[in-house]
Design a protein around this motif. Structure first.
Motif: not given
Length: 479
Positions: A77-87
Motif C-alpha cells: 500500500m505505501s508504494d502503491r500510494a506513490i505510484v498513484y501520486a506519479f499517475r
C-alpha cells in the motif's frame, strides 16, 4: 510513504569492540542525515539512499507508466500510494524522461517518500538501536521493544565506504500501518488510499479518483512483462531481521530468543527461517527460563502438539514434568490459560507438584479474574472433591456454585457434574442426584471412562454419599 514519528529509546548494550561501535555510530549518523533532509523535502536526501533504493523508485516510476490494475494491487500500500501520486501528477513522457536519481528526488521533494517532519514538540525519528549484520549490512530499530516484538526499522548498507539507507526495506512496515488503519476504522482500502493520495497532493491539487488511476499511463505489454521480471523482493527484509534475531538471541536477549524460537519451531516464515522444530524449541526454552512467559505458553502448545497419546498408557512422566515447569512460568507471568492449567496440576498433584487444593483454588480464582472460561468450574470442583480432608471446603464450594446454579440451563454437562459434586459435599445428596442426572442427559462427547465415573457418582449420591477424587487425572490411561 512517510514513516510516522516514534519515540527514541536508548538501551544498555554489552561492551562493543571499537570498530563495531564506530560502525554503529556511522549507521546512526547516516540515518539522521537522511531523516533530516527527507523530512524537509530536500532532494539531496537521495545521496543518503542505497543504489537499490534509487532502482526501487525507478521501478515505481515504471509501475506508474506500465503496471496493469492487477500488478498495481500486488504493490504494498505505501508504494502503491506513490505510484498513484506519479499517475495523478505526471505526464507519461515527462515521467519516462526521469532517470532513477531524478524520480527519487521528485518523490522526496514532494514528500511522497522519506521521513515525516516531526510535530510540534516532537523529535525527528531516530534509531534507538543498531545491529550490525556482517561488515556491510545493518538493521536499525525505531523504538523500544513492545514486550512482544522489536520495532524494526530500516536496513542500511555500506556503499563505497558510506552507510546508506535502504528505503524499500520499510515498505512492509509502512503498509502494515495502513492496513491496521483499515481494520481499525472499518473503511475500505481504496477509500484510505484515496485519502492518502489527497494528503500527498495537498489542498492546492485535486486528487483524481482512484478508478481513473487504475490504468497505466502507457499500454505496453512488453513493459508489463519486464515489470514482473524486476519485481521487488519485498520480503527479503525478513531475512535480515531473522539474522538480527540470531545475533540478539546468541547475546542472551530473551525476546529475540522467543521470536526466533517461534519462527523456527512453526516454520511460519520459511523463506527467512526454514522450519527447525528442535532448534526452535531449544530457543523457546532458553527464553522461558530467562523470564518470557509467552515463550513458556508457546512451548506448552508445541509440546502438546508433538505428543501422540498411546491407548492404555498415561502421558509420560518426563513430558508431564516438562509441561508443569512451563505452565508454572506462564501462569506466574500472567497468562490466564496457564493459570487454569496450573490449577489442575496442583489439584491432581501432577508433574512433580505436591497435591494442594488450596493453591488449586487460588490459581483458579486468578484465572477467573483473567476471564478464562471454565475457571469457576475448576474452583468449585477443587473445593468440593479434594481428597485432602483439611483442604476440602464444601460450604465455600456451594457459595461459588450458587452462581452456576442460577444459570443451570446454560451449563455444560461438566459444569452440571461439578455442581452435583458441590451439593453432595454439602450433604444435599438428593439435589446432587438431580443435577447429576441432568449432567448425564446432556453428555454428547464424553469419553466412555468419563461417562462411567459420572454414573458412579450418581450411584453414590443416590446412596446419600459424596464424592472425593482420590486419583490423579494425568495418570489415567489414554482411551
Amino acid at each position: 510513504m512517510r514513516v510516522g514519528i516514534l519515540l527514541a529509546w536508548l538501551i544498555a548494550a554489552p561492551a562493543l569492540a571499537g570498530d563495531d561501535l564506530a560502525r554503529m555510530n556511522a549507521v546512526s549518523n547516516a540515518w539522521d542525515r537522511y531523516a533530516e533532509l527527507s523530512s524537509q523535502g530536500d532532494g539531496r536526501a537521495a545521496e543518503w539512499l542505497a543504489p537499490s533504493s534509487l532502482a526501487h523508485y525507478g521501478f515505481l516510476r515504471d509501475a506508474a507508466l506500465y503496471a496493469s490494475s492487477a500488478q498495481l494491487r500486488r504493490i504494498p500500500m505505501s508504494d502503491r500510494a506513490i505510484v498513484y501520486a506519479f499517475r495523478a501528477t505526471q505526464q507519461a513522457d515527462a515521467l519516462a524522461a526521469l532517470d532513477d536519481e531524478a524520480v527519487t528526488a521528485l518523490c522526496l521533494h514532494e514528500n511522497w517518500c522519506g521521513i515525516a517532519s516531526p510535530d510540534a514538540g516532537e523529535s525527528l525519528a531516530a534509531l534507538s538501536h543498531v545491529t550490525l549484520v556482517g561488515d556491510d549490512l545493518a538493521m536499525g530499530e525505531l523504538g523500544p521493544p513492545t514486550g512482544t516484538q522489536f520495532m524494526f526499522g530500516p536496513e542500511l548498507v555500506r556503499d563505497q565506504g558510506q552507510w546508506k539507507v535502504r528505503a524499500e526495506s520499510m515498505a512492509n512496515n509502512e503498509s502494515l500501518m495502513l492496513q491496521q488503519q483499515v481494520q481499525r476504522s472499518g473503511i475500505r482500502e481504496d477509500d484510505l488510499m484515496q485519502a492518502v493520495l489527497a494528503y500527498f497532493l495537498g489542498p492546492d491539487r485535486e486528487a483524481p479518483l482512484l478508478a481513473l488511476l487504475g490504468q497505466p499511463l502507457r499500454d505496453d505489454a512488453a513493459a508489463r512483462t519486464r515489470l514482473n521480471e524486476r519485481w521487488p523482493r519485498y520480503d527479503d527484509v525478513y531475512k535480515t531481521r531473522v539474522a538480527v534475531l540470531e545475533k540478539k538471541a546468541a547475546d542472551g536477549d530473551t525476546l529475540a530468543q522467543m521470536g526466533l524460537g517461534a519462527l523456527l519451531a512453526t516454520g511460519s516464515l520459511p523463506a527467512a527461517a526454514p522450519k527447525d522444530r528442535t532448534r526452535g524449541i531449544d530457543w523457546l526454552e532458553k527464553a522461558s527460563a530467562g523470564g518470557q512467559p509467552q515463550a513458556a505458553a508457546i512451548l506448552i502448545q508445541l509440546l502438546i502438539e508433538d505428543y501422540t497419546p498411546q491407548k492404555g498408557k498415561p502421558m509420560p512422566a518426563d513430558l508431564l514434568a516438562r509441561l508443569a515447569v512451563q505452565t508454572r512460568r506462564a501462569a506466574e507471568g500472567g497468562i490466564g490459560e496457564a493459570m487454569l492449567q496450573l490449577s489442575g496440576l496442583y489439584f491432581n498433584g501432577a508433574g512433580g507438584l505436591a497435591r494442594d487444593c488450596i493453591l488449586a483454588e487460588q490459581w483458579g480464582a486468578r484465572a477467573e479474574d483473567a476471564g478464562v472460561a471454565g475457571a469457576r468450574n475448576n474452583r468449585v470442583w477443587a473445593l468440593a472433591t479434594c481428597p485432602l480432608e483439611d483442604q476440602r471446603d464444601p460450604q465455600r464450594a456451594i457459595a461459588l456454585a450458587d452462581h452456576m446454579m442460577a444459570t443451570a440451563d446454560t451449563l455444560t454437562y461438566s459444569e452440571l457434574d461439578t455442581v452435583a459434586a458441590a451439593l453432595a459435599a454439602a450433604g444435599r445428596t438428593p439435589e446432587a442426584a438431580d443435577y447429576q442426572q441432568r449432567a448425564i442427559a446432556r453428555v454428547e462427547d464424553a469419553k466412555p471412562a468419563t461417562l462411567r465415573r459420572m454414573q458412579q457418582r450418581l450411584a453414590a449420591y443416590r446412596k446419600g454419599q459424596d464424592w472425593v477424587q482420590d486419583y490423579n487425572t494425568y495418570e489415567l490411561p489414554a482411551e
